[in-house]
Design a protein around this motif. Structure first.
Motif, PDB file in Angstrom:
ATOM      1  N   HIS A   4      -8.534  87.815 107.812  1.00  0.00           N
ATOM      2  CA  HIS A   4      -8.654  86.368 107.715  1.00  0.00           C
ATOM      3  C   HIS A   4      -8.637  85.769 109.113  1.00  0.00           C
ATOM      4  O   HIS A   4      -8.365  86.453 110.096  1.00  0.00           O
ATOM      5  CB  HIS A   4      -7.539  85.781 106.842  1.00  0.00           C
ATOM      6  CG  HIS A   4      -6.160  86.150 107.296  1.00  0.00           C
ATOM      7  ND1 HIS A   4      -5.524  85.535 108.349  1.00  0.00           N
ATOM      8  CD2 HIS A   4      -5.295  87.084 106.845  1.00  0.00           C
ATOM      9  CE1 HIS A   4      -4.332  86.068 108.529  1.00  0.00           C
ATOM     10  NE2 HIS A   4      -4.170  87.016 107.631  1.00  0.00           N
ATOM     11  N   ALA A   5      -8.890  84.496 109.185  1.00  0.00           N
ATOM     12  CA  ALA A   5      -8.900  83.798 110.468  1.00  0.00           C
ATOM     13  C   ALA A   5      -7.505  83.834 111.090  1.00  0.00           C
ATOM     14  O   ALA A   5      -6.502  83.866 110.376  1.00  0.00           O
ATOM     15  CB  ALA A   5      -9.346  82.354 110.252  1.00  0.00           C
ATOM     16  N   ASP A  53     -13.412  73.644 112.713  1.00  0.00           N
ATOM     17  CA  ASP A  53     -14.406  73.782 111.646  1.00  0.00           C
ATOM     18  C   ASP A  53     -15.043  75.173 111.613  1.00  0.00           C
ATOM     19  O   ASP A  53     -15.891  75.444 110.772  1.00  0.00           O
ATOM     20  CB  ASP A  53     -15.510  72.731 111.797  1.00  0.00           C
ATOM     21  CG  ASP A  53     -15.034  71.351 111.409  1.00  0.00           C
ATOM     22  OD1 ASP A  53     -14.254  71.234 110.438  1.00  0.00           O
ATOM     23  OD2 ASP A  53     -15.431  70.377 112.071  1.00  0.00           O
ATOM     24  N   ASP A  54     -14.619  76.052 112.515  1.00  0.00           N
ATOM     25  CA  ASP A  54     -15.167  77.403 112.600  1.00  0.00           C
ATOM     26  C   ASP A  54     -14.355  78.334 111.711  1.00  0.00           C
ATOM     27  O   ASP A  54     -13.187  78.627 111.995  1.00  0.00           O
ATOM     28  CB  ASP A  54     -15.129  77.867 114.051  1.00  0.00           C
ATOM     29  CG  ASP A  54     -15.779  79.222 114.265  1.00  0.00           C
ATOM     30  OD1 ASP A  54     -15.958  79.987 113.294  1.00  0.00           O
ATOM     31  OD2 ASP A  54     -16.111  79.517 115.429  1.00  0.00           O
ATOM     32  N   GLU A  55     -14.944  78.804 110.611  1.00  0.00           N
ATOM     33  CA  GLU A  55     -14.246  79.663 109.647  1.00  0.00           C
ATOM     34  C   GLU A  55     -13.772  80.982 110.244  1.00  0.00           C
ATOM     35  O   GLU A  55     -12.876  81.614 109.705  1.00  0.00           O
ATOM     36  CB  GLU A  55     -15.132  79.919 108.432  1.00  0.00           C
ATOM     37  CG  GLU A  55     -15.369  78.677 107.609  1.00  0.00           C
ATOM     38  CD  GLU A  55     -16.283  78.922 106.426  1.00  0.00           C
ATOM     39  OE1 GLU A  55     -16.729  80.071 106.229  1.00  0.00           O
ATOM     40  OE2 GLU A  55     -16.560  77.960 105.699  1.00  0.00           O
ATOM     41  N   ALA A  56     -14.364  81.409 111.350  1.00  0.00           N
ATOM     42  CA  ALA A  56     -13.907  82.626 112.009  1.00  0.00           C
ATOM     43  C   ALA A  56     -12.555  82.404 112.686  1.00  0.00           C
ATOM     44  O   ALA A  56     -11.803  83.357 112.905  1.00  0.00           O
ATOM     45  CB  ALA A  56     -14.935  83.088 113.038  1.00  0.00           C
ATOM     46  N   TRP A  57     -12.236  81.175 113.006  1.00  0.00           N
ATOM     47  CA  TRP A  57     -10.983  80.829 113.681  1.00  0.00           C
ATOM     48  C   TRP A  57      -9.949  80.207 112.752  1.00  0.00           C
ATOM     49  O   TRP A  57      -8.761  80.475 112.876  1.00  0.00           O
ATOM     50  CB  TRP A  57     -11.247  79.847 114.824  1.00  0.00           C
ATOM     51  CG  TRP A  57     -11.708  80.518 116.066  1.00  0.00           C
ATOM     52  CD1 TRP A  57     -12.994  80.691 116.469  1.00  0.00           C
ATOM     53  CD2 TRP A  57     -10.892  81.121 117.067  1.00  0.00           C
ATOM     54  NE1 TRP A  57     -13.020  81.370 117.663  1.00  0.00           N
ATOM     55  CE2 TRP A  57     -11.748  81.637 118.047  1.00  0.00           C
ATOM     56  CE3 TRP A  57      -9.517  81.259 117.223  1.00  0.00           C
ATOM     57  CZ2 TRP A  57     -11.263  82.298 119.178  1.00  0.00           C
ATOM     58  CZ3 TRP A  57      -9.036  81.913 118.350  1.00  0.00           C
ATOM     59  CH2 TRP A  57      -9.912  82.428 119.316  1.00  0.00           C
ATOM     60  N   GLU A  59      -8.660  79.017 108.846  1.00  0.00           N
ATOM     61  CA  GLU A  59      -8.731  79.095 107.387  1.00  0.00           C
ATOM     62  C   GLU A  59      -7.896  77.953 106.816  1.00  0.00           C
ATOM     63  O   GLU A  59      -6.712  77.821 107.138  1.00  0.00           O
ATOM     64  CB  GLU A  59      -8.175  80.435 106.913  1.00  0.00           C
ATOM     65  CG  GLU A  59      -8.207  80.595 105.411  1.00  0.00           C
ATOM     66  CD  GLU A  59      -7.635  81.929 104.953  1.00  0.00           C
ATOM     67  OE1 GLU A  59      -7.239  82.020 103.788  1.00  0.00           O
ATOM     68  OE2 GLU A  59      -7.580  82.877 105.770  1.00  0.00           O
ATOM     69  N   TRP A  60      -8.529  77.121 106.010  1.00  0.00           N
ATOM     70  CA  TRP A  60      -7.848  76.006 105.354  1.00  0.00           C
ATOM     71  C   TRP A  60      -7.454  76.467 103.968  1.00  0.00           C
ATOM     72  O   TRP A  60      -8.302  76.799 103.157  1.00  0.00           O
ATOM     73  CB  TRP A  60      -8.778  74.800 105.271  1.00  0.00           C
ATOM     74  CG  TRP A  60      -9.177  74.245 106.595  1.00  0.00           C
ATOM     75  CD1 TRP A  60     -10.144  74.724 107.426  1.00  0.00           C
ATOM     76  CD2 TRP A  60      -8.626  73.106 107.245  1.00  0.00           C
ATOM     77  NE1 TRP A  60     -10.232  73.951 108.553  1.00  0.00           N
ATOM     78  CE2 TRP A  60      -9.308  72.939 108.467  1.00  0.00           C
ATOM     79  CE3 TRP A  60      -7.617  72.190 106.914  1.00  0.00           C
ATOM     80  CZ2 TRP A  60      -9.013  71.908 109.357  1.00  0.00           C
ATOM     81  CZ3 TRP A  60      -7.333  71.168 107.799  1.00  0.00           C
ATOM     82  CH2 TRP A  60      -8.023  71.031 109.002  1.00  0.00           C
ATOM     83  N   ARG A  61      -6.160  76.475 103.668  1.00  0.00           N
ATOM     84  CA  ARG A  61      -5.670  76.963 102.377  1.00  0.00           C
ATOM     85  C   ARG A  61      -5.096  75.814 101.549  1.00  0.00           C
ATOM     86  O   ARG A  61      -4.449  74.921 102.083  1.00  0.00           O
ATOM     87  CB  ARG A  61      -4.569  78.006 102.575  1.00  0.00           C
ATOM     88  CG  ARG A  61      -5.073  79.292 103.160  1.00  0.00           C
ATOM     89  CD  ARG A  61      -3.975  80.310 103.169  1.00  0.00           C
ATOM     90  NE  ARG A  61      -4.438  81.567 103.765  1.00  0.00           N
ATOM     91  CZ  ARG A  61      -3.654  82.553 104.083  1.00  0.00           C
ATOM     92  NH1 ARG A  61      -2.339  82.473 103.880  1.00  0.00           N
ATOM     93  NH2 ARG A  61      -4.147  83.653 104.617  1.00  0.00           N
ATOM     94  N   LYS A  64      -8.806  70.872 100.756  1.00  0.00           N
ATOM     95  CA  LYS A  64     -10.045  70.725 101.526  1.00  0.00           C
ATOM     96  C   LYS A  64      -9.739  70.620 103.014  1.00  0.00           C
ATOM     97  O   LYS A  64      -8.709  70.062 103.403  1.00  0.00           O
ATOM     98  CB  LYS A  64     -10.785  69.464 101.084  1.00  0.00           C
ATOM     99  CG  LYS A  64     -11.273  69.511  99.667  1.00  0.00           C
ATOM    100  CD  LYS A  64     -11.973  68.218  99.312  1.00  0.00           C
ATOM    101  CE  LYS A  64     -12.402  68.236  97.854  1.00  0.00           C
ATOM    102  NZ  LYS A  64     -13.044  66.990  97.466  1.00  0.00           N
ATOM    103  N   PRO A  65     -10.644  71.130 103.846  1.00  0.00           N
ATOM    104  CA  PRO A  65     -10.469  70.938 105.288  1.00  0.00           C
ATOM    105  C   PRO A  65     -10.364  69.446 105.614  1.00  0.00           C
ATOM    106  O   PRO A  65     -11.023  68.612 104.988  1.00  0.00           O
ATOM    107  CB  PRO A  65     -11.740  71.541 105.884  1.00  0.00           C
ATOM    108  CG  PRO A  65     -12.172  72.548 104.862  1.00  0.00           C
ATOM    109  CD  PRO A  65     -11.807  71.940 103.531  1.00  0.00           C
TER     110      PRO A  65
END
Length: 71
Positions: A4-5, A53-57, A59-61, A64-65
């Motif tokens: 995960h990020a 906003d970069d999903e590689a960095w 993760e919004w759990r 919503k972001p």
């Protein structure tokens, strides 16, 4: 390869804000994108509006972001 990020923005807390962790370390309780960017800067990570906003960095759990509960 990562599972995960490295930065996790957790679900909205009952008292407001979202806990932010980086590689398992708690950075703080963010109440806005600006707070989140500041936590990343203090942790020595590349802090920018684009990074969150970069999903590689990031993760919004549990929501919503960019939802900080201030509707």
């Amino acid at each position: 390869m990562r599972d995960h990020a490295p930065i996790i923005v957790h679900q909205l807390s009952a008292t407001g804000g979202r806990r932010v962790t980086a590689r398992g370390e708690i950075l703080g309780l963010a109440y806005s994108d600006r707070d989140l960017v500041e936590f990343l800067r203090r942790a020595g990570l590349p802090a920018s509006e684009e990074l969150i906003d970069d999903e590689a960095w990031v993760e919004w759990r549990g929501g919503k972001p960019h939802d900080w509960g201030d509707t």
